[in-house]
Design an enzyme around this catalytic site. Structure first.
Site, short mmCIF file in Angstrom:
data_model
loop_
_atom_site.label_atom_id
_atom_site.label_comp_id
_atom_site.label_asym_id
_atom_site.label_seq_id
_atom_site.Cartn_x
_atom_site.Cartn_y
_atom_site.Cartn_z
N ASP A 226 -20.57 132.02 68.35
CA ASP A 226 -21.05 133.23 69.03
C ASP A 226 -21.72 132.94 70.37
O ASP A 226 -21.95 133.86 71.15
CB ASP A 226 -22.07 133.96 68.15
CG ASP A 226 -21.45 134.54 66.90
OD1 ASP A 226 -20.22 134.76 66.92
OD2 ASP A 226 -22.16 134.77 65.91
N GLN A 722 1.99 119.54 82.63
CA GLN A 722 0.54 119.65 82.80
C GLN A 722 0.15 120.76 83.78
O GLN A 722 -0.98 121.22 83.79
CB GLN A 722 -0.03 118.32 83.28
CG GLN A 722 0.16 117.19 82.29
CD GLN A 722 0.03 115.82 82.93
OE1 GLN A 722 -1.09 115.31 83.12
NE2 GLN A 722 1.14 115.20 83.28
#
Length: 839
Positions: A226, A722
């Site tokens: 959270d 990438q």
């Protein structure tokens, strides 16, 4: 006879002359060698002056530090436990605590099943070994288990826990969990002396055992998806949870567009709206509900108007994000079903609800969480072993890219203050107490989602372009730039194909809807090229004049930096170039001077890490194997080093840290020794330009030959994968905030440089790069950054991540020195907040 004397005299003269010449030569050569060595020492003492960066041995402040670090834990014992809700990245922290603890000479113990295991004792408290934490990095959850424990809440349970620790000689406890778990640890520490006295009286422990365990050190690491703990920018697990959320949001977006639907997504966050807020920024949501800032009284009408406007601009979907703890201004809960019913009733839109639930806790940890957990674990061990009876329990936090120590209960108190402020409906105070990062995110969201463009225009025309290789997150930055610019009243222009497009007039005005849906798209929608502007200055000047451009925002890599410098140099010949310029770094290589992070690097890092996980998994069940992986980055070793952290590499070869054949042989020998244990996998990362001669093929052949009979080798060159893929939540959010900040800065600069209806910007501070430096985003004049740049190798002369490399090697079981003089010192959350307020 006189002739012979004369010959002797001539010979002696020649001999003396030659001797003097050789003496002067050798003296001069010695002096040059002395200066060279002296200069080398001075360069290593000041990394700002060096292009070839410090190696591990030169990172030490004094030769004693090596001895200190490796003997710091002798005679001491550390226990590590995970408590409360699980979070991805906890295993990385546990692994780092175990390995660095063993490195220092300490005994390290697992406490299985959290505080319950501490109370029950027995086999729940077991000594850890180096191999026992192998292959943990890529696993989600917590391998050592976690449990809610009622027994520990009572004194009787804490007495049992204290007895179990004393019997094992454990006086150092690392707790990984949320604020409840950390508060319990602080209570345990405060009662420690009283608990020991009671145990002695009851005959459970001896007076000698109590004396040997006279005080308990506590260090906390915050593991919570959270991100609800005050004092740290990010908690372990938050970034991974955002990855899970964004995967679902991206999937839902496609079906929502197909059917022109509205989706209401409910994410976790009973008391903290961080996940909901960052998700809204990262996906460009129409609305977000968070508990810290409830909507105004007439929010229903405002929401419906917002959704209608979005559809009116041509969008085929609406996304609404709801934190599970969302409330209205009177404290009444706002549920996802309430919102669905509102939209269906008032607008008649086809609306669906998706509650994400515990899927947010699952899955493999992101690269960020693996690195964060590892760094926090290392710092926790140092904090424990340096602790004294007078040292308060501390929590290791992240501020910018810096690890810091804060008093645990100060952070817990501020976290409780947020809840109290919300209960008392002091929502502005709640936002501020959450910290600078949360407040900045909220302000950017409010600007993008709730502020309408003004009816009157500013009179300024602003252009945005991408330069260099594509990087995930570029589109998020462009979207934010365009929309914030429109909100500021500017006319926004998109330049296609970088500087070449600027020279060829590939420029068009772009509106609000023109960047719709760009946030989650990879690559560069504008098109980008590596072409520099120097040979096009005349054409560029003409187009700036033709389109009446008053400012440029250039989003890109090293070419964006060098190209902007060329534009500045051209100001002396072309007055049209005297306009404000803002450079936003975006490159997978993370090699732009003036910024610790670049947009796109996090996405590339996650791609490498995920690929390494899969490659290692591909060898499951086979004989012992070593993989050699080549990464991108040019001469910059950031990707190789940080992917080494995240994937658990045995070595990472980079240009900044020169290596020899002797070093390569040492690495092979090290792996051979490791393979004699239970370890069956080896991972070697090589930056693409780390060495001209020691190529990927050379290293592969060396490992293959020298490892015969012990392990076989495989190689992979990851290449352009990438640079591809959808951007990570970090890159989306980072790009959005960087674009917004760049527009606000350049708006102020255009006003400052405006005279009689025209702009003339010719000072050094009128062309700046926006970068993250330690704990803040700062604008730095491009001319100042020239001195900090190695242009030959396209590198900053000082790179913050290099100091992490010794830790990478220690975690791979290399017996090397560790500089403990740069570990964090205890700060106070009040001081941290005063620093933030100045930014």
């Amino acid at each position: 006879m006189s002739a012979a004397v004369e010959i002797d005299r001539i010979l002696i003269t020649i001999l003396v002359s030659v001797s003097l010449s050789f003496g002067i030569y050798f003296l001069f050569a010695f002096f040059k060698l002395y200066k060279k060595n002296k200069g080398f020492v001075e360069q290593n003492q000041n990394p700002q002056n060096s292009c070839r960066f410090l190696t591990d041995s030169t990172m030490l402040k004094s030769p004693d530090k090596h001895q200190d670090a490796q003997t710091l834990g002798i005679g001491k014992a550390i226990a590590v436990l995970t408590s409360g809700g699980d979070a991805q990245g906890m295993n990385a922290a546990v692994r780092a605590v175990v390995r660095v603890g063993i490195y220092t000479g300490a005994k390290v113990y697992f406490v299985h099943e959290g505080y319950q295991g501490l109370v029950d004792g027995g086999d729940n408290i077991r000594e850890a070994t180096w191999e026992s934490v192998s292959m943990m990095l890529q696993l989600g959850g917590t391998v050592i288990g976690s449990a809610r424990c009622q027994d520990f809440r009572g004194r009787e349970g804490r007495l049992k826990a204290a007895s179990n620790l004393v019997k094992k000689g454990i006086t150092n406890l690392c707790v990984i969990g949320g604020d409840g778990s950390l508060t319990g640890a602080d209570t345990f520490r405060a009662e420690w002396t009283g608990l020991l006295n009671d145990l002695v009286k009851a005959g459970k422990i001896t007076a000698e055992e109590a004396k040997n365990s006279s005080f308990l050190n506590i260090v906390g690491l915050v593991g919570s998806i959270d991100n609800d703990f005050c004092g740290t920018d990010m908690t372990i697990g938050t970034d991974s949870a955002l990855h899970r959320i964004m995967e679902i949001v991206d999937a839902i977006t496609t079906t929502a567009q197909s059917h022109q639907r509205t989706f209401v997504l409910e994410v976790m966050g009973r008391h903290c709206g961080y996940l909901a807020l960052v998700t809204a920024l990262a996906c460009g949501a129409d609305w977000v509900f968070v508990p810290e800032s409830p909507p105004e009284e007439d929010w229903e009408e405002h929401l419906c108007r917002r959704l209608r406007e979005t559809r009116g601009r041509g969008s085929r979907l609406n996304i609404i994000i709801v934190a599970e703890g969302a409330i209205d201004i009177n404290g009444k809960p706002i549920t996802s079903e309430d919102i669905k019913n509102l939209v269906v009733k008032r607008l008649g839109y086809d609306t669906r609800v998706t509650v994400l639930g515990h899927v947010q806790r699952g899955g493999t940890p992101s690269a960020f969480d693996r690195i964060l957990g590892s760094r926090m674990g290392v710092e926790a061990v140092m904090a424990l072993l340096e602790g004294t009876p007078d040292t308060p329990a501390c929590v290791v936090s992240l501020s910018g890219n810096q690890a810091i120590r804060l008093p645990l209960m100060e952070c817990v108190q501020v976290t409780k203050d947020v809840t109290q402020a919300m209960n008392e409906k002091r929502f502005n105070d709640a936002l501020k107490l959450r910290g600078r990062s949360f407040e900045n995110n909220w302000n950017v969201y409010r600007t993008l989602a709730h502020i309408r463009p003004p009816s009157t225009k500013s009179g300024y025309n602003l252009a945005v372009l991408n330069v260099g290789a594509p990087a995930a997150g570029m589109n998020a930055a462009v979207r934010s730039t365009v929309r914030i610019g429109i909100i500021q009243g500017h006319r926004m222009f998109a330049v296609h194909d970088g500087f070449e497009g600027l020279a060829k007039g590939q420029i068009e005005e772009i509106g609000w809807a023109g960047v719709g849906g760009w946030t989650g798209q990879g690559g560069s929608r504008l098109g980008t090229k590596r072409v520099l502007p120097k040979k096009y200055l005349e054409e560029i000047s003409a187009n700036i004049s033709s389109f009446n451009l008053h400012g440029l925002i250039i989003i890109g890599g090293f070419e964006a930096f060098t190209g902007s410098l060329e534009l500045m140099e051209g100001r002396s010949k072309f007055e049209e170039l005297c306009i404000p310029i803002a450079v936003v770094p975006a490159t997978v290589s993370n090699n732009v001077p003036g910024s610790d992070f670049s947009i796109g690097a996090d996405t590339a890092l996650n791609t490498i890490t995920t690929t390494c996980d899969r490659i290692k998994q591909s060898a499951a069940g086979t004989k012992r194997r070593v993989f050699i992986i080549e990464t991108m980055g040019g001469y910059c070793g950031y990707l190789a080093t940080m992917a080494g952290f995240a994937a658990g590499a045995d070595a990472a070869y980079i240009y900044e840290e020169p290596f020899s054949i002797k070093d390569l042989q040492g690495n092979v020998d090290h792996l051979i020794q490791k393979m004699k244990t239970t370890v069956k996998r080896g991972l070697i990362l090589r930056n693409e330009k780390c060495s001209e001669n020691y190529s990927t093929d050379f290293i592969f052949n060396l490992y293959s030959e020298e490892g015969k009979g012990v392990f076989d080798s495989r190689k992979n060159v990851l290449g352009h994968m990438q640079q591809g893929g959808t951007p990570t939540p970090f890159d989306r959010n980072f790009g959005t905030k960087m674009g917004a900040k760049a527009v606000l800065w350049i708006t102020g600069k255009m006003k400052e440089c405006s005279r009689h209806g025209r702009i003339f910007a010719n000072t050094a501070d009128s062309a700046c790069l926006l970068g993250m430096r330690k704990r803040s985003l700062v604008f730095q004049p491009l001319t100042e950054l020239k001195e900090q740049t190695d242009f030959e190798h396209r590198l900053p002369k000082h790179q913050w991540w290099l100091k992490l490399r010794p830790i990478l090697k220690i975690l791979a079981k290399y017996n090397i020195s560790l500089d403990t003089s740069e570990t964090a010192h205890l700060e106070h959350i009040t001081r941290k907040r005063s620093v933030e307020s100045q930014i």
